[in-house]
Design a protein around this motif. Structure first.
Motif, PDB file in Angstrom:
ATOM      1  N   ASN A  70     -55.944  78.440 122.706  1.00 35.90           N
ATOM      2  CA  ASN A  70     -55.706  78.889 124.071  1.00 35.90           C
ATOM      3  C   ASN A  70     -56.821  78.422 125.002  1.00 35.90           C
ATOM      4  O   ASN A  70     -57.973  78.275 124.597  1.00 35.90           O
ATOM      5  CB  ASN A  70     -55.593  80.411 124.117  1.00 35.90           C
ATOM      6  N   LEU A  71     -56.470  78.195 126.267  1.00 33.22           N
ATOM      7  CA  LEU A  71     -57.444  77.804 127.279  1.00 33.22           C
ATOM      8  C   LEU A  71     -57.797  79.034 128.109  1.00 33.22           C
ATOM      9  O   LEU A  71     -56.913  79.683 128.677  1.00 33.22           O
ATOM     10  CB  LEU A  71     -56.872  76.710 128.181  1.00 33.22           C
ATOM     11  N   PHE A  72     -59.079  79.336 128.187  1.00 34.01           N
ATOM     12  CA  PHE A  72     -59.536  80.513 128.906  1.00 34.01           C
ATOM     13  C   PHE A  72     -59.738  80.190 130.379  1.00 34.01           C
ATOM     14  O   PHE A  72     -60.125  79.079 130.744  1.00 34.01           O
ATOM     15  CB  PHE A  72     -60.812  81.038 128.268  1.00 34.01           C
ATOM     16  N   SER A  91     -51.051  70.737 120.013  1.00 37.35           N
ATOM     17  CA  SER A  91     -51.132  71.827 120.989  1.00 37.35           C
ATOM     18  C   SER A  91     -50.346  71.451 122.235  1.00 37.35           C
ATOM     19  O   SER A  91     -50.233  70.276 122.586  1.00 37.35           O
ATOM     20  CB  SER A  91     -52.591  72.106 121.377  1.00 37.35           C
ATOM     21  N   TYR A  92     -49.806  72.485 122.890  1.00 40.18           N
ATOM     22  CA  TYR A  92     -49.065  72.252 124.130  1.00 40.18           C
ATOM     23  C   TYR A  92     -49.209  73.475 125.033  1.00 40.18           C
ATOM     24  O   TYR A  92     -48.940  74.601 124.619  1.00 40.18           O
ATOM     25  CB  TYR A  92     -47.588  72.006 123.836  1.00 40.18           C
ATOM     26  N   TRP A  93     -49.651  73.228 126.244  1.00 42.75           N
ATOM     27  CA  TRP A  93     -49.834  74.283 127.230  1.00 42.75           C
ATOM     28  C   TRP A  93     -48.832  74.045 128.353  1.00 42.75           C
ATOM     29  O   TRP A  93     -48.976  73.094 129.138  1.00 42.75           O
ATOM     30  CB  TRP A  93     -51.262  74.284 127.768  1.00 42.75           C
ATOM     31  N   ASP A  94     -47.807  74.908 128.449  1.00 45.21           N
ATOM     32  CA  ASP A  94     -46.779  74.698 129.470  1.00 45.21           C
ATOM     33  C   ASP A  94     -47.153  75.310 130.818  1.00 45.21           C
ATOM     34  O   ASP A  94     -46.438  75.124 131.802  1.00 45.21           O
ATOM     35  CB  ASP A  94     -45.422  75.226 129.006  1.00 45.21           C
ATOM     36  N   MET A  95     -48.263  76.046 130.867  1.00 44.66           N
ATOM     37  CA  MET A  95     -48.821  76.596 132.115  1.00 44.66           C
ATOM     38  C   MET A  95     -47.863  77.554 132.823  1.00 44.66           C
ATOM     39  O   MET A  95     -47.860  77.654 134.052  1.00 44.66           O
ATOM     40  CB  MET A  95     -49.230  75.464 133.073  1.00 44.66           C
ATOM     41  N   GLU A  96     -47.076  78.297 132.059  1.00 45.62           N
ATOM     42  CA  GLU A  96     -46.123  79.226 132.660  1.00 45.62           C
ATOM     43  C   GLU A  96     -46.753  80.561 133.047  1.00 45.62           C
ATOM     44  O   GLU A  96     -46.115  81.378 133.717  1.00 45.62           O
ATOM     45  CB  GLU A  96     -44.954  79.458 131.706  1.00 45.62           C
ATOM     46  N   GLU A  97     -47.997  80.812 132.633  1.00 44.86           N
ATOM     47  CA  GLU A  97     -48.665  82.069 132.976  1.00 44.86           C
ATOM     48  C   GLU A  97     -49.016  82.093 134.465  1.00 44.86           C
ATOM     49  O   GLU A  97     -49.366  81.061 135.052  1.00 44.86           O
ATOM     50  CB  GLU A  97     -49.935  82.249 132.144  1.00 44.86           C
ATOM     51  N   THR A  98     -48.954  83.253 135.067  1.00 45.22           N
ATOM     52  CA  THR A  98     -49.275  83.366 136.491  1.00 45.22           C
ATOM     53  C   THR A  98     -50.778  83.487 136.743  1.00 45.22           C
ATOM     54  O   THR A  98     -51.250  83.189 137.837  1.00 45.22           O
ATOM     55  CB  THR A  98     -48.565  84.578 137.109  1.00 45.22           C
ATOM     56  N   GLU A  99     -51.526  83.920 135.726  1.00 46.69           N
ATOM     57  CA  GLU A  99     -52.971  84.027 135.841  1.00 46.69           C
ATOM     58  C   GLU A  99     -53.563  84.200 134.442  1.00 46.69           C
ATOM     59  O   GLU A  99     -52.852  84.355 133.454  1.00 46.69           O
ATOM     60  CB  GLU A  99     -53.364  85.230 136.714  1.00 46.69           C
ATOM     61  N   GLY A 100     -54.898  84.141 134.363  1.00 45.33           N
ATOM     62  CA  GLY A 100     -55.565  84.403 133.093  1.00 45.33           C
ATOM     63  C   GLY A 100     -55.414  83.276 132.086  1.00 45.33           C
ATOM     64  O   GLY A 100     -55.185  82.117 132.433  1.00 45.33           O
ATOM     65  N   THR A 101     -55.554  83.625 130.816  1.00 49.72           N
ATOM     66  CA  THR A 101     -55.506  82.661 129.720  1.00 49.72           C
ATOM     67  C   THR A 101     -54.203  81.888 129.716  1.00 49.72           C
ATOM     68  O   THR A 101     -53.120  82.457 129.920  1.00 49.72           O
ATOM     69  CB  THR A 101     -55.673  83.394 128.379  1.00 49.72           C
ATOM     70  N   ARG A 102     -54.310  80.563 129.494  1.00 57.59           N
ATOM     71  CA  ARG A 102     -53.119  79.728 129.311  1.00 57.59           C
ATOM     72  C   ARG A 102     -52.934  79.539 127.808  1.00 57.59           C
ATOM     73  O   ARG A 102     -53.814  79.001 127.131  1.00 57.59           O
ATOM     74  CB  ARG A 102     -53.285  78.387 130.005  1.00 57.59           C
ATOM     75  N   TYR A 103     -51.786  79.992 127.316  1.00 57.18           N
ATOM     76  CA  TYR A 103     -51.571  80.057 125.876  1.00 57.18           C
ATOM     77  C   TYR A 103     -51.001  78.759 125.322  1.00 57.18           C
ATOM     78  O   TYR A 103     -50.168  78.092 125.956  1.00 57.18           O
ATOM     79  CB  TYR A 103     -50.658  81.238 125.540  1.00 57.18           C
ATOM     80  N   ASP A 104     -51.468  78.427 124.137  1.00 51.34           N
ATOM     81  CA  ASP A 104     -51.027  77.244 123.416  1.00 51.34           C
ATOM     82  C   ASP A 104     -49.689  77.550 122.756  1.00 51.34           C
ATOM     83  O   ASP A 104     -49.618  78.344 121.821  1.00 51.34           O
ATOM     84  CB  ASP A 104     -52.090  76.873 122.374  1.00 51.34           C
ATOM     85  N   SER A 105     -48.626  76.911 123.220  1.00 54.19           N
ATOM     86  CA  SER A 105     -47.288  77.181 122.699  1.00 54.19           C
ATOM     87  C   SER A 105     -47.089  76.634 121.299  1.00 54.19           C
ATOM     88  O   SER A 105     -46.252  77.138 120.547  1.00 54.19           O
ATOM     89  CB  SER A 105     -46.229  76.576 123.631  1.00 54.19           C
ATOM     90  N   LYS A 106     -47.839  75.605 120.923  1.00 55.87           N
ATOM     91  CA  LYS A 106     -47.653  74.958 119.628  1.00 55.87           C
ATOM     92  C   LYS A 106     -48.646  75.453 118.588  1.00 55.87           C
ATOM     93  O   LYS A 106     -48.303  75.657 117.430  1.00 55.87           O
ATOM     94  CB  LYS A 106     -47.794  73.440 119.772  1.00 55.87           C
TER      95      LYS A 106
END
Length: 284
Positions: free
Chosen positions: A49-51, A30-45
């Motif tokens: 997902n992290l809520f 799993s890899y979370w690049d944290m590119e989201e501005t808000e809300g769930t952080r999506y698992d790129s790999k």
């Protein structure tokens, strides 16, 4: 024949310079690049997902980062996804609080109880990063007012806490034995509730989880850490994924296996697909 032998030699003995993950077994889960501005952080790999509970965004080590100040990211984890038998975590962290508390950046399980698997904390008055696992602490210094690269390796070889490319200490063994607490980023749980004073203040970026790792020796583990630290520049998810080379002993992306060569009919084909899973010499 000589050309084939030379090609195999260079693939096995001299790893490609763009291979950013250098262990023989294991995979980026799993890899979370944290590119989201808000809300769930999506698992790129993967799909873990992290809520989010109020986590915002600021500039990161690479692109954007998740910003914390009493809020948190979380994931239920009864299957011990975040704490398998052997694993590695890589993350960039910028702590912006300078008090006396242990600020909990990551934790799996309930802090201060037998259900705790591990916790990564920042204690700013001592400029120390601390990792608690199996009842023992490992600590090292970090750079204030700056991004710091943290790697945690739980493996027979290379086991330890690494800070900015340097090994700070040995850590405990895996805590898989029945400790099925949830995973939190930015907060900690005590006695079933969120602790009021120990939450993390700062930014977290480029969080990766590798599972099933088995380094050949300590040097291989150090090479893995160094390639992700990249002289303090870090690497992006795209860079890690695009560095896949069949035959380098690294199972990544769409590779079903990678046994360190490009020979067919030995269990893993020249295109890194399983061609004989029952063969005794097969190794993923």
């Amino acid at each position: 024949m000589k050309k084939i032998i030379l090609l195999i030699f260079f693939l096995i003995i001299i790893p490609p310079s763009n291979a950013y993950v250098t262990f023989k077994k294991g995979y980026l889960a799993s890899y979370w690049d944290m590119e989201e501005t808000e809300g769930t952080r999506y698992d790129s790999k993967g799909n873990t997902n992290l809520f989010s509970s109020g986590v915002s965004s600021l500039s990161g080590k690479v692109g954007k980062s998740a910003s914390f100040n009493g809020n948190y990211l979380y994931r239920s984890d009864s299957s011990n996804y975040f704490s398998p038998d052997k694993f590695a975590i890589s993350v960039w962290i910028y702590s912006s609080d300078y008090g006396t508390y242990h600020r909990i950046a990551l934790n799996k399980g309930e802090f201060g109880s037998e259900s705790l698997c591990y916790a990564l904390t920042f204690r700013d008055y001592a400029t120390s990063v601390n990792f608690l696992n199996s009842g023992s602490w490992s600590s090292g210094n970090y750079n204030q007012y700056d991004w710091n690269h943290i790697v945690i390796i739980v493996s027979e070889q290379g086991n330890g806490l690494y800070i900015n490319g340097i090994k700070a200490g040995i850590i405990g063994t895996s805590c898989q034995n029945g400790k099925t607490g949830n995973f939190y980023m930015g907060r900690e749980i005590k006695s079933g509730n969120f602790a009021t004073g120990d939450y993390f203040k700062g930014r977290i970026d480029e969080f990766g989880l590798w599972r099933g790792i088995n380094f050949f020796d300590n040097q291989e583990a150090e090479d893995f850490v160094s390639s992700l630290y990249n002289n303090g520049e870090g690497v992006s998810y795209d860079t890690i994924i695009n560095s896949v080379v069949c035959g380098d002993g690294i199972r990544q992306s769409d590779e079903q296996c990678d046994d360190g060569n490009i020979i067919n009919n030995d269990g893993c084909s020249s295109t890194c697909q399983e061609d004989c899973p029952s063969c005794p010499q097969y190794s993923p």
